[in-house]
Scaffold this motif. Structure first.
Motif, mmCIF file in Angstrom:
data_model
loop_
_atom_site.group_PDB
_atom_site.id
_atom_site.type_symbol
_atom_site.label_atom_id
_atom_site.label_comp_id
_atom_site.label_asym_id
_atom_site.label_seq_id
_atom_site.Cartn_x
_atom_site.Cartn_y
_atom_site.Cartn_z
ATOM 1 N N LEU A 114 -8.277 -5.105 -14.968
ATOM 2 C CA LEU A 114 -8.161 -6.006 -14.871
ATOM 3 C C LEU A 114 -9.613 -6.553 -13.314
ATOM 4 N N ALA A 115 -9.394 -6.348 -12.614
ATOM 5 C CA ALA A 115 -10.205 -7.076 -11.546
ATOM 6 C C ALA A 115 -11.783 -6.672 -12.305
ATOM 7 N N GLU A 116 -12.231 -4.669 -12.920
ATOM 8 C CA GLU A 116 -13.636 -4.435 -13.960
ATOM 9 C C GLU A 116 -14.131 -5.866 -15.363
ATOM 10 N N TYR A 117 -12.647 -6.311 -15.806
ATOM 11 C CA TYR A 117 -12.837 -7.247 -16.890
ATOM 12 C C TYR A 117 -13.647 -8.067 -15.739
ATOM 13 N N GLY A 118 -13.197 -8.557 -15.266
ATOM 14 C CA GLY A 118 -13.670 -9.425 -14.576
ATOM 15 C C GLY A 118 -12.668 -10.502 -13.827
ATOM 16 N N ALA A 119 -11.128 -10.673 -13.711
ATOM 17 C CA ALA A 119 -10.558 -11.086 -13.495
ATOM 18 C C ALA A 119 -10.119 -10.918 -11.357
ATOM 19 N N ASP A 120 -10.206 -12.571 -11.328
ATOM 20 C CA ASP A 120 -10.012 -12.527 -9.440
ATOM 21 C C ASP A 120 -9.026 -11.752 -8.981
ATOM 22 N N VAL A 121 -8.690 -10.920 -8.691
ATOM 23 C CA VAL A 121 -7.539 -10.038 -8.282
ATOM 24 C C VAL A 121 -7.033 -9.606 -6.870
ATOM 25 N N ILE A 122 -6.534 -10.327 -6.167
ATOM 26 C CA ILE A 122 -6.160 -11.107 -4.689
ATOM 27 C C ILE A 122 -4.924 -10.019 -4.672
ATOM 28 N N LYS A 123 -5.560 -9.041 -3.925
ATOM 29 C CA LYS A 123 -3.851 -7.748 -2.815
ATOM 30 C C LYS A 123 -2.949 -8.083 -2.516
ATOM 31 N N LEU A 124 -2.207 -8.428 -2.766
ATOM 32 C CA LEU A 124 -1.286 -9.347 -1.407
ATOM 33 C C LEU A 124 -0.664 -8.158 -0.298
ATOM 34 N N GLU A 125 -0.909 -7.663 0.633
ATOM 35 C CA GLU A 125 -0.881 -7.078 1.378
ATOM 36 C C GLU A 125 0.937 -7.221 2.493
ATOM 37 N N PRO A 126 1.185 -6.439 2.508
ATOM 38 C CA PRO A 126 1.899 -6.987 4.119
ATOM 39 C C PRO A 126 1.320 -5.957 5.095
ATOM 40 N N PRO A 127 1.951 -6.656 6.765
ATOM 41 C CA PRO A 127 1.061 -5.996 7.804
ATOM 42 C C PRO A 127 0.983 -4.732 7.797
ATOM 43 N N GLU A 128 1.087 -3.760 7.511
ATOM 44 C CA GLU A 128 0.959 -1.881 7.535
ATOM 45 C C GLU A 128 0.037 -1.746 6.713
ATOM 46 N N GLY A 129 -0.051 -2.763 5.451
ATOM 47 C CA GLY A 129 -0.871 -2.510 4.032
ATOM 48 C C GLY A 129 -0.239 -1.920 2.937
ATOM 49 N N ASP A 130 -1.049 -1.574 2.207
ATOM 50 C CA ASP A 130 -0.544 -0.663 1.023
ATOM 51 C C ASP A 130 -0.500 0.727 1.609
ATOM 52 N N ILE A 131 0.674 1.226 1.514
ATOM 53 C CA ILE A 131 0.887 2.980 1.923
ATOM 54 C C ILE A 131 -0.536 3.812 1.295
ATOM 55 N N MET A 132 -1.064 3.458 0.761
ATOM 56 C CA MET A 132 -2.085 4.365 0.002
ATOM 57 C C MET A 132 -3.228 4.665 1.105
ATOM 58 N N ARG A 133 -3.620 3.752 2.208
ATOM 59 C CA ARG A 133 -4.077 3.544 2.763
ATOM 60 C C ARG A 133 -4.280 4.476 3.924
ATOM 61 N N GLY A 134 -2.892 5.296 3.624
ATOM 62 C CA GLY A 134 -2.597 6.773 5.489
ATOM 63 C C GLY A 134 -2.999 7.747 4.459
ATOM 64 N N MET A 135 -3.562 7.975 3.401
ATOM 65 C CA MET A 135 -3.736 8.732 2.244
ATOM 66 C C MET A 135 -4.774 9.595 2.186
ATOM 67 N N GLY A 136 -4.490 10.379 3.187
ATOM 68 C CA GLY A 136 -6.842 10.599 3.196
ATOM 69 C C GLY A 136 -6.507 12.119 2.724
ATOM 70 N N PRO A 137 -8.278 11.963 3.063
ATOM 71 C CA PRO A 137 -9.072 12.371 4.197
ATOM 72 C C PRO A 137 -9.338 10.704 4.440
ATOM 73 N N HIS A 138 -9.818 10.821 5.505
ATOM 74 C CA HIS A 138 -10.799 8.856 5.980
ATOM 75 C C HIS A 138 -12.243 10.301 6.894
ATOM 76 N N ARG A 139 -12.170 8.901 6.469
ATOM 77 C CA ARG A 139 -13.788 7.721 7.043
ATOM 78 C C ARG A 139 -13.676 6.704 8.094
ATOM 79 N N GLU A 140 -12.945 6.206 7.664
ATOM 80 C CA GLU A 140 -12.629 4.797 8.513
ATOM 81 C C GLU A 140 -11.155 4.553 8.439
ATOM 82 N N PRO A 141 -9.756 4.661 9.184
ATOM 83 C CA PRO A 141 -8.939 4.072 9.240
ATOM 84 C C PRO A 141 -8.246 3.489 8.186
ATOM 85 N N GLY A 142 -7.334 3.843 7.270
ATOM 86 C CA GLY A 142 -7.038 3.063 6.243
ATOM 87 C C GLY A 142 -7.598 2.863 5.190
ATOM 88 N N MET A 143 -7.981 3.837 4.983
ATOM 89 C CA MET A 143 -9.429 3.551 3.461
ATOM 90 C C MET A 143 -10.009 5.237 3.125
#
Length: 385
Positions: free
Chosen positions: A27-56
């Motif tokens: 939907l974002a690729e089609y131009g929608a303004d997508v607001i990703k609502l995340e808790p303080p710990e973030g989407d769990i998939m932020r933690g799935m590595g490998p990582h160059r930057e924590p959470g990414m």
């Protein structure tokens, strides 16, 4: 260039892991303004590595481009006011949280539609809410097992049941969800402005997806045989071993088979062997006819077969490894894998939308948002300090 197809549409995205984020990235690729609502710990998939930057991590990066991240503790006293104002300015709310948690947080359909009577509320559930498994959590592996994919792999390959090595259920559900949002937006704009609640159950949707191939002879009432698609379950339906590698090819139509038999010096079989003469007969003898192809593929190199089969208009290509696939899709004429930078100058590989539009071409967004990166901007837009 014309505006992107969903320019002006706002999506409040309370999803995590893969299914929901895959849908909302489209939907974002089609131009929608997508607001990703995340808790303080973030989407769990932020933690799935490998990582160059924590959470990414790479899965998060590849499913959340083009979105804005609003970090909010949904249990905080200020959260209801933020949610009400965000919902009032949104066209779509999409979530894969479990129903009881949504109700406890005041994020259920009845509560949110009071803030916006035009809201399209999309609930991605693991199981149909009227069924025996209602409210249970669901993940890709669980759903693959429940829709018989490991059993189909076992039957086809004579091995122990195995999951497919990709998140097939999650990604397919993401496609269904994006399609459903687009249909709901069109219905709303063409036939009236009322909002509505839409539930998309993972198990039932994926079961239908599998059974469209494998309902088989049980399509008929009474059944005229067992479920299952004989061609798809043949152990010979696999890349063929050549003299120097592996080949993907399908000898499928009557014309393909007549040409292939000529190629291997067995043209007389087209007239003399009824197993080859029709789709019905080939399906009845699928293992035998596929074994015939398998036997002959070992006599030439991969490139020799590609040249010969393509000249006969029989689909054929070299079976690639995953490393080769990345390189192939990065070629300019493919244009799927491309390189991009973040604000700090770090380079990434990402995936472009593959549909080719003559106008208003969908766009891959920039780097996926860091946790809470846009919180201040979004709160300001909502009139909140």
């Amino acid at each position: 260039m014309s505006k992107l197809p969903l320019s002006g549409i706002r999506v409040l995205d309370l999803t995590s892991v893969i299914m929901g984020p895959y849908a909302t990235q489209m939907l974002a690729e089609y131009g929608a303004d997508v607001i990703k609502l995340e808790p303080p710990e973030g989407d769990i998939m932020r933690g799935m590595g490998p990582h160059r930057e924590p959470g990414m991590g790479p899965v998060f990066l590849n499913l959340n481009r083009g979105k804005r991240s609003l970090c909010l503790d949904l249990k905080s006293p200020d959260a209801p006011d933020v949610i009400r104002k965000a919902i009032a300015s949104s066209d779509v709310f999409i979530t894969n949280m479990r129903r009881k948690a949504l109700e406890k947080l005041g994020l259920d359909w009845n509560t949110l539609r009071a803030c916006n009577d035009k809201l399209i509320y999309v609930f991605l559930s693991g199981f149909g809410e009227a069924g025996p498994d209602a409210g249970r959590p669901a993940y890709d592996d669980l759903i693959q097992g429940m829709i018989a994919l490991p059993d189909l792999v076992s039957r086809a390959n004579g091995c122990a049941p195995q999951y497919l090595p990709l998140n097939l259920a999650d990604k397919t559900m993401g496609l269904f969800a994006a399609q459903t949002v687009l249909a709901a937006l069109m219905q709303q704009r063409m036939h009236g402005g009322a909002g509505q609640y839409i539930e998309i159950p993972m198990l039932e949707t994926m079961a239908s997806f599998v059974l469209s191939d494998h309902l088989g002879a049980s399509t008929f009432e009474p059944p005229i045989g067992p479920p299952g698609n004989p061609r798809l379950l043949s152990p010979y339906r696999r890349p063929y071993r050549t003299r120097d590698g592996w080949l993907s090819s399908i000898v499928y139509t009557d014309r393909h088979w007549e040409s292939f038999l000529q190629l291997v010096g067995a043209g007389d079989l087209w007239e003399s062997d009824p197993r080859f003469r029709s789709m019905t007969s080939r399906t009845q003898h699928i293992d035998e006819v596929y074994a015939f192809v398998d036997q002959h593929m070992a006599t030439r190199t991969t490139e020799e077969w590609i040249e010969a089969l393509n000249a006969a208009d029989i689909p054929a290509a070299r079976a690639m490894g995953i490393d080769e696939l990345v390189g192939e899709m990065e070629r300019p004429e493919r244009g799927v894998v491309h390189r991009y930078q973040d604000a700090e100058g770090n380079w990434y590989r990402g995936l472009r939308p593959t549909a080719r539009w003559s106008d208003s071409q969908p766009q891959a967004g920039g780097v996926a948002p860091r946790l809470g990166e846009h919180t201040g901007d979004i709160l300001k837009e909502l009139g909140i300090g």
